[in-house]
Enzyme design. Sequence first.
Site, mmCIF file in Angstrom:
data_model
loop_
_atom_site.group_PDB
_atom_site.id
_atom_site.type_symbol
_atom_site.label_atom_id
_atom_site.label_comp_id
_atom_site.label_asym_id
_atom_site.label_seq_id
_atom_site.Cartn_x
_atom_site.Cartn_y
_atom_site.Cartn_z
ATOM 1 N N PRO A 215 0.794 -1.227 0.000
ATOM 2 C CA PRO A 215 0.000 0.000 0.000
ATOM 3 C C PRO A 215 0.834 1.288 0.000
ATOM 4 O O PRO A 215 0.269 2.372 -0.075
ATOM 5 C CB PRO A 215 -0.813 -0.117 1.282
ATOM 6 C CG PRO A 215 0.017 -0.972 2.165
ATOM 7 C CD PRO A 215 0.736 -1.943 1.269
ATOM 8 N N ASP A 238 3.864 2.266 -11.350
ATOM 9 C CA ASP A 238 2.671 3.097 -11.401
ATOM 10 C C ASP A 238 2.866 4.336 -10.554
ATOM 11 O O ASP A 238 3.723 4.387 -9.678
ATOM 12 C CB ASP A 238 1.477 2.310 -10.834
ATOM 13 C CG ASP A 238 1.060 1.183 -11.761
ATOM 14 O OD1 ASP A 238 1.462 1.222 -12.928
ATOM 15 O OD2 ASP A 238 0.353 0.273 -11.292
ATOM 16 N N LYS A 260 -0.490 7.916 -14.115
ATOM 17 C CA LYS A 260 -1.150 9.140 -14.563
ATOM 18 C C LYS A 260 -0.819 10.294 -13.626
ATOM 19 O O LYS A 260 -1.610 10.655 -12.767
ATOM 20 C CB LYS A 260 -2.660 8.916 -14.610
ATOM 21 C CG LYS A 260 -3.041 7.810 -15.585
ATOM 22 C CD LYS A 260 -4.521 7.521 -15.522
ATOM 23 C CE LYS A 260 -4.903 6.383 -16.459
ATOM 24 N NZ LYS A 260 -4.372 5.072 -16.053
ATOM 25 N N GLY A 292 -0.130 -2.234 -4.094
ATOM 26 C CA GLY A 292 -0.913 -3.323 -3.508
ATOM 27 C C GLY A 292 -0.489 -4.664 -4.046
ATOM 28 O O GLY A 292 0.699 -4.982 -4.110
ATOM 29 N N ASP A 293 -1.469 -5.458 -4.448
ATOM 30 C CA ASP A 293 -1.193 -6.750 -5.070
ATOM 31 C C ASP A 293 -1.430 -6.620 -6.577
ATOM 32 O O ASP A 293 -2.414 -6.016 -6.994
ATOM 33 C CB ASP A 293 -2.131 -7.819 -4.487
ATOM 34 C CG ASP A 293 -1.828 -9.184 -5.066
ATOM 35 O OD1 ASP A 293 -1.045 -9.920 -4.456
ATOM 36 O OD2 ASP A 293 -2.344 -9.499 -6.163
ATOM 37 N N ALA A 322 -4.582 -2.992 -0.751
ATOM 38 C CA ALA A 322 -5.025 -1.840 0.035
ATOM 39 C C ALA A 322 -6.098 -2.196 1.059
ATOM 40 O O ALA A 322 -6.082 -1.694 2.186
ATOM 41 C CB ALA A 322 -5.521 -0.737 -0.897
ATOM 42 N N MET A 373 -11.255 2.289 -5.701
ATOM 43 C CA MET A 373 -11.475 3.344 -6.700
ATOM 44 C C MET A 373 -12.826 4.024 -6.519
ATOM 45 O O MET A 373 -13.502 4.345 -7.512
ATOM 46 C CB MET A 373 -11.356 2.757 -8.118
ATOM 47 C CG MET A 373 -9.976 2.188 -8.389
ATOM 48 S SD MET A 373 -9.859 1.264 -9.927
ATOM 49 C CE MET A 373 -10.581 -0.302 -9.480
HETATM 50 N N1 SAH Z 1 -3.504 -3.370 -6.856
HETATM 51 C C1 SAH Z 1 -3.938 -2.404 -5.884
HETATM 52 C C2 SAH Z 1 -5.176 -1.658 -6.318
HETATM 53 C C3 SAH Z 1 -4.925 -0.740 -7.469
HETATM 54 S S1 SAH Z 1 -6.389 0.100 -7.991
HETATM 55 C C4 SAH Z 1 -4.123 -3.119 -4.536
HETATM 56 O O1 SAH Z 1 -4.126 -4.344 -4.487
HETATM 57 O O2 SAH Z 1 -4.246 -2.425 -3.526
HETATM 58 C C5 SAH Z 1 -6.203 1.633 -7.202
HETATM 59 C C6 SAH Z 1 -7.112 1.733 -6.004
HETATM 60 O O3 SAH Z 1 -6.539 1.024 -4.926
HETATM 61 C C7 SAH Z 1 -7.281 3.139 -5.472
HETATM 62 O O4 SAH Z 1 -8.283 3.828 -6.187
HETATM 63 C C8 SAH Z 1 -7.687 2.869 -4.053
HETATM 64 O O5 SAH Z 1 -9.038 2.501 -3.973
HETATM 65 C C9 SAH Z 1 -6.880 1.660 -3.716
HETATM 66 N N2 SAH Z 1 -5.611 1.980 -3.028
HETATM 67 C C10 SAH Z 1 -4.357 1.811 -3.471
HETATM 68 N N3 SAH Z 1 -3.487 2.161 -2.523
HETATM 69 C C11 SAH Z 1 -4.193 2.541 -1.448
HETATM 70 C C12 SAH Z 1 -3.859 2.995 -0.146
HETATM 71 N N4 SAH Z 1 -2.599 3.117 0.254
HETATM 72 N N5 SAH Z 1 -4.866 3.298 0.697
HETATM 73 C C13 SAH Z 1 -6.154 3.171 0.318
HETATM 74 N N6 SAH Z 1 -6.523 2.740 -0.886
HETATM 75 C C14 SAH Z 1 -5.547 2.430 -1.765
#
Ligand code: SAH
Length: 456
Positions: A215, A238, A260, A292-293, A322, A373
């Site tokens: 995260p 990213d 982005k 995240g993953d 996340a 999201m």
């Molecule tokens: N692969 C990522 C998700 C990517 S999509 C995962 O597994 O976490 C992007 C979304 O992930 C964001 O819009 C948000 O909803 C969430 N996200 C990613 N990092 C975050 C964080 N540190 N805290 C809260 N939400 C997070």
Amino acid sequence: MSHLNTFPLSFKVKGRRIVIVGGGDEALNKVRLLAKTTGSIEIYSRRIEADFSAIAATIHERALRAGDLAGAALVFVAAEGEDAELAKAEARRLNIPLNVVDVPAECDFYTPSIVDRAPLTVAISTEGDAPVLARLVRAQIEALLSPGIGKIASLAGGLRHKVESLIHDGPARRRYYEDLVTRPVMGVAEAEQLLAAHIANGRGRGLVWLIGAGPGAADLLTLRAQRLLQQADVIVHDQLVPAAVVEMGRRDAERICVGKARGHHSFSQAQINALIVRLAGAGKKVARLKSGDPMVFGRAGEEIAALRKTGIAYEIVPGVSAALAAAADTATPLTLRKISSGLVMATAHGADDGELAHWAALAQSGLTLALYMGKAISAEVASRLVAHGAAPDLPIGIVVNAGRADSSSYAGSLAGLAAGAVDFADGPAIILVGRAIAHGDWASAAIVAASNIKVA
Ligand code: SAH
């Protein structure tokens, strides 16, 4: 610069006698260490007190005799008394290196802390000054070295003659070895294929690691992710992956942000696919770093398909998603006996009428929802769930910047969220919905109430 009073070296003990005098725990500790070697361990003690049964050693439960040390490579004394004194005198007379446990003044050598990835070994010594520090350093090095690295060392050793006879140019040979040791563990056949590729083109094939960065906190990266980042030639990341994590790569690795960012050119998914295929196609080891993953809303499916189509090798390294970081930050169990029997990770995107089945399924699941999201459309998300049958008083919790030092949280009900009055902090957010949320610790959360109060 201060000088070393001891000199670290690797002493050959294969097939040689190593004598330990003593039968207690201190002797056992040494024996455990020595049992990692191919030396032949002999223990002498009038009384065996510790349990040596798990160790391959010859035990002589009797007094030490003058001739017992003959031909020994090393002598350890882990006892006191007559036998100990005899062992010390004999070792000195026969010039056999001697270690007297816990008596530095009587030692010819010390035993360092060892990281064992045979045949690769790392020895850490503080010359006896700070064993605790040595142990700490050892733990750090343990974490850095993959468990399979010893196998790679053996593989390189086994191929040495072949490589020397086929690649005469020193730097080219080094490039081969570097390539070999920074790849996932492989067998002899694959290592030979790599060798053939190096002979043909001066390089091997590239590959792609799809790595979950977690995260956003550097210490929520997995050890494997950290290791591979160190091995990558290029890091394609990213926007959501923070600089601190991207920085963990090799200093001279190329870094490409495909996210982005405002004011930056952002890549389409097709361009990202083409980019990683092109880089790996050029023989690079590519770390594709995702927040995240990688398998959760990470567009990994498209990238994997592109790699498969072009026959490029890839490996996936999971990360802390996340939703899991949000649960940890707020001590919220996502599943809870009798309250929530499961977790749904879903996108909050498309909060429009076109996704009716999606919203109906979420609203009626009775499971904990982790919605990704959804921050910018959180009020619509809440209304949509209620419209499809979710209870307006269903608890919600939102964590912005989950897993990071600057995380902030918001708690309330679906009805409160639907009112749309929340002024969220900057950063990505996870929306958690369900009865289990009420069992978390949301004491420091801002309240999301239906009465349209502005939350600072
Ligand atoms: N692969 C990522 C998700 C990517 S999509 C995962 O597994 O976490 C992007 C979304 O992930 C964001 O819009 C948000 O909803 C969430 N996200 C990613 N990092 C975050 C964080 N540190 N805290 C809260 N939400 C997070």
